[in-house]
Motif scaffolding. Structure first.
Motif, PDB file in Angstrom:
ATOM      1  N   PHE A  89     -40.482   2.605 -12.429  1.00  0.00           N
ATOM      2  CA  PHE A  89     -41.040   1.732 -11.395  1.00  0.00           C
ATOM      3  C   PHE A  89     -42.249   1.025 -11.996  1.00  0.00           C
ATOM      4  O   PHE A  89     -43.104   1.659 -12.620  1.00  0.00           O
ATOM      5  CB  PHE A  89     -41.417   2.546 -10.160  1.00  0.00           C
ATOM      6  N   PHE A  90     -42.331  -0.285 -11.803  1.00  0.00           N
ATOM      7  CA  PHE A  90     -43.353  -1.091 -12.477  1.00  0.00           C
ATOM      8  C   PHE A  90     -43.673  -2.307 -11.621  1.00  0.00           C
ATOM      9  O   PHE A  90     -43.081  -2.531 -10.573  1.00  0.00           O
ATOM     10  CB  PHE A  90     -42.834  -1.543 -13.842  1.00  0.00           C
ATOM     11  N   PHE A  91     -44.630  -3.141 -12.062  1.00  0.00           N
ATOM     12  CA  PHE A  91     -44.761  -4.482 -11.506  1.00  0.00           C
ATOM     13  C   PHE A  91     -45.303  -5.409 -12.588  1.00  0.00           C
ATOM     14  O   PHE A  91     -46.055  -4.995 -13.473  1.00  0.00           O
ATOM     15  CB  PHE A  91     -45.592  -4.528 -10.225  1.00  0.00           C
ATOM     16  N   THR A  92     -44.885  -6.657 -12.539  1.00  0.00           N
ATOM     17  CA  THR A  92     -45.115  -7.568 -13.663  1.00  0.00           C
ATOM     18  C   THR A  92     -46.577  -7.944 -13.831  1.00  0.00           C
ATOM     19  O   THR A  92     -46.991  -8.334 -14.933  1.00  0.00           O
ATOM     20  CB  THR A  92     -44.288  -8.853 -13.504  1.00  0.00           C
ATOM     21  N   THR A  93     -47.388  -7.848 -12.778  1.00  0.00           N
ATOM     22  CA  THR A  93     -48.798  -8.231 -12.869  1.00  0.00           C
ATOM     23  C   THR A  93     -49.704  -7.053 -13.193  1.00  0.00           C
ATOM     24  O   THR A  93     -50.921  -7.223 -13.305  1.00  0.00           O
ATOM     25  CB  THR A  93     -49.262  -8.892 -11.560  1.00  0.00           C
ATOM     26  N   CYS A  94     -49.141  -5.871 -13.359  1.00  0.00           N
ATOM     27  CA  CYS A  94     -49.915  -4.673 -13.696  1.00  0.00           C
ATOM     28  C   CYS A  94     -50.539  -4.837 -15.079  1.00  0.00           C
ATOM     29  O   CYS A  94     -49.870  -5.236 -16.031  1.00  0.00           O
ATOM     30  CB  CYS A  94     -48.995  -3.450 -13.661  1.00  0.00           C
ATOM     31  N   GLN A  95     -51.824  -4.490 -15.187  1.00  0.00           N
ATOM     32  CA  GLN A  95     -52.541  -4.609 -16.458  1.00  0.00           C
ATOM     33  C   GLN A  95     -52.939  -3.254 -17.039  1.00  0.00           C
ATOM     34  O   GLN A  95     -53.651  -3.200 -18.044  1.00  0.00           O
ATOM     35  CB  GLN A  95     -53.801  -5.466 -16.255  1.00  0.00           C
ATOM     36  N   THR A  96     -52.484  -2.168 -16.408  1.00  0.00           N
ATOM     37  CA  THR A  96     -52.898  -0.840 -16.872  1.00  0.00           C
ATOM     38  C   THR A  96     -51.745  -0.148 -17.598  1.00  0.00           C
ATOM     39  O   THR A  96     -51.523  -0.374 -18.779  1.00  0.00           O
ATOM     40  CB  THR A  96     -53.421  -0.008 -15.704  1.00  0.00           C
ATOM     41  N   ILE A  97     -50.992   0.677 -16.892  1.00  0.00           N
ATOM     42  CA  ILE A  97     -49.951   1.464 -17.562  1.00  0.00           C
ATOM     43  C   ILE A  97     -48.650   0.705 -17.767  1.00  0.00           C
ATOM     44  O   ILE A  97     -47.877   1.026 -18.674  1.00  0.00           O
ATOM     45  CB  ILE A  97     -49.671   2.785 -16.817  1.00  0.00           C
ATOM     46  N   CYS A  98     -48.383  -0.304 -16.945  1.00  0.00           N
ATOM     47  CA  CYS A  98     -47.072  -0.968 -17.000  1.00  0.00           C
ATOM     48  C   CYS A  98     -46.774  -1.640 -18.349  1.00  0.00           C
ATOM     49  O   CYS A  98     -45.639  -1.548 -18.839  1.00  0.00           O
ATOM     50  CB  CYS A  98     -46.922  -1.968 -15.864  1.00  0.00           C
TER      51      CYS A  98
END
Length: 224
Positions: A89-98
């Motif tokens: 599970f992820f999201f494209t604007t995540c700047q940490t673990i994704c």
């Protein structure tokens, strides 16, 4: 004296042969095929399991789903029929673990790109932002091979219920509403019967190696 060494030589040869046989037996015993666990809700940290299924000890499977991938194609469980797959599970604007997770998933893709038995499935946890067009841009940027790896978006409640009640992937609770947000580093290994066979930290390279090794073990299971 010479006869003594002749006898000793025979003894040494017999002893060496017996030692080799013993070592082979020990090696085979230690390397007996050990199948992976089939994870049930009752086996998993209860923080990761919805209260409605915490005590379930058998028959747990990934629920049916209908989501849309980076190419606008509807993806269901039928697209993963008779496949082993890795889910996250992820999201494209995540700047940490994704970004780390996506890089590691791309590394898995390199290892399985020629293996028709294995696929990947990444669910967006911000489907209102991750439209088909956004997923397509992200897929191109990350080198996603469409035939191997689906990045999916769709109904938020469905995605969040899959995370909490099917993949047992997150510790937080909610209803998939507008202010509900999940964020998990977990990768899950799913078998051909839609059962969970492993959990892995998707930000940890050692865990990725363990996952790849477990894929090989799981494939061996289907040869038994």
């Amino acid at each position: 004296m010479l006869s003594f060494f002749k006898v000793y030589k025979k003894f040494a040869i017999v002893f060496a042969i017996i030692s080799v046989i013993i070592l082979v037996l020990i090696y085979n015993t230690l390397n007996v095929y050990q199948p992976l666990n089939i994870y049930q809700p009752a086996m998993v940290d209860e923080q990761l399991v919805d209260s409605t299924i915490q005590h379930q000890r058998k028959y747990h499977k990934i629920a049916n789903f209908s989501l849309v991938n980076q190419n606008g194609k509807t993806i269901t469980q039928d697209d993963y029929k008779d496949k082993i797959y890795v889910a996250d599970f992820f999201f494209t604007t995540c700047q940490t673990i994704c970004p780390i997770m996506t890089k590691n998933m791309a590394d898995i893709q390199k290892e399985i790109k020629d293996d028709d038995e294995v696929m990947l499935l990444s669910h967006s946890v911000t489907p209102e932002i991750d439209t088909v067009a956004q997923l397509k841009r992200y897929a191109k940027e990350k080198g996603v091979i469409d035939s191997k790896w689906n990045l999916v978006t769709g109904d938020k409640k469905q995605i969040y219920e899959l995370a909490r009640k099917s993949y047992l992937a997150v510790k937080d609770f909610g209803d998939g509403g507008p202010f509900d947000m999940i964020h998990t580093e977990n990768f899950m290994l799913i078998d051909k019967k839609r059962q969970i066979r492993g959990f892995y930290d998707g930000t940890n390279k050692d865990e990725i190696e363990r996952l790849l090794n477990d894929i090989d073990i799981l494939k061996e299971e289907y040869k038994q």
